[in-house]
Design an enzyme around this catalytic site. Sequence first.
Site, PDB file in Angstrom:
ATOM      1  CG  ASP A 185       3.762  -0.685   8.253  1.00 13.91           C
ATOM      2  OD1 ASP A 185       3.315  -1.833   8.436  1.00 13.91           O
ATOM      3  OD2 ASP A 185       3.661   0.228   9.099  1.00 13.91           O
TER       4      ASP A 185
ATOM      5  CE  LYS B 165       1.943   0.925  12.574  1.00 16.30           C
ATOM      6  NZ  LYS B 165       1.735   0.762  11.124  1.00 16.30           N
TER       7      LYS B 165
END
Length: 294
Positions: free
Chosen positions: A118, A82
């Site tokens: 997220d 990420k």
Amino acid sequence: MFRMAHPVGERQELNTQTVLYGVFGSPVMQSKSPLMLNRAFAVAGINAAYAAFEVSPRNLAAAVAGIRALGFRGINVTIPHKVEVMEYLDEIDESAQMIGAVNTIVNDGGRLTGYNTDGIGYVRSLREETGFVPDGKRIVVLGAGGAARGIVHSLARAGAREIVIANRTANRATELAAALAAAGVIRGIGMEALPEACAACDLLLNTTQVGMRPLLGQSPLDPKLLRPQMLVSDIIYNPRETLLLREALNRGAAVHGGLGMFIHQGAYAFELWTGLPAPITEMRQIVEQSLAEG
Ligand code: ATR
């Protein structure tokens, strides 16, 4: 270069018009994203296929080049890529930049933009499942790792009055609070200062791995700190009910489990890729069914 780790989760007609999607991670075998997104495409009547790709860190640059070369429309990025993936993209959305991590890539004609869904996925799940709106609220977040970053950022942007990050390693908490200071009122503390922070909070949220394998059956805090006026939330979704949530229920608090965050981060990605509302109900149903089957 890639190894297909999952077959496509649903029977569809694949042809030359099929638009391709996937998730890059390592390990990625356990991912429920292919199941969930293929279901979403099928329900929406979109000719698309989503697969899981086991990508090692040394192959990440080549894998991103493959998105452009093969014309994938969208990719999700998961652990451990990420942060590093940001180097290989053309543009990073402002929120993802401040969070310092990307979980969704959109390919517009070879130009790759990174987003982070997220945190906004978490906030949407919280609102839809519990009615909790962060605006004006006092929030305690346990943990200062990668998962905390996006969530704290989104809660702050949604207008939280104060966010206290409590972490076993206190300086990681103060560093994260400083890094996100532009998003709202955020401070970091060590676990010894937790009782005072909990006495005033509306939402207590666990972002640590305490409560999932191999820390299954453990709780990140003393249950005496849980009060009936709090909403207690855990981003862990396997198991569905962690010890923290069970203790919160025993003390009369409302609870929120982690599955919704997973569903909604995927729903936001779907919306970025297709411009269409995600079929949340069907996405949740297929993931719940798969978790129940073990
Ligand atoms: P993630 O991306 O899942 O957030 P991470 O960046 O490794 O993973 O962060 C893990 C978080 O869980 C950290 O806040 C970590 O605390 P430390 O910063 O002190 O390491 C927390 N954590 C992990 N195991 C823990 C444990 N046994 N007790 C308390 N906190 C723990």
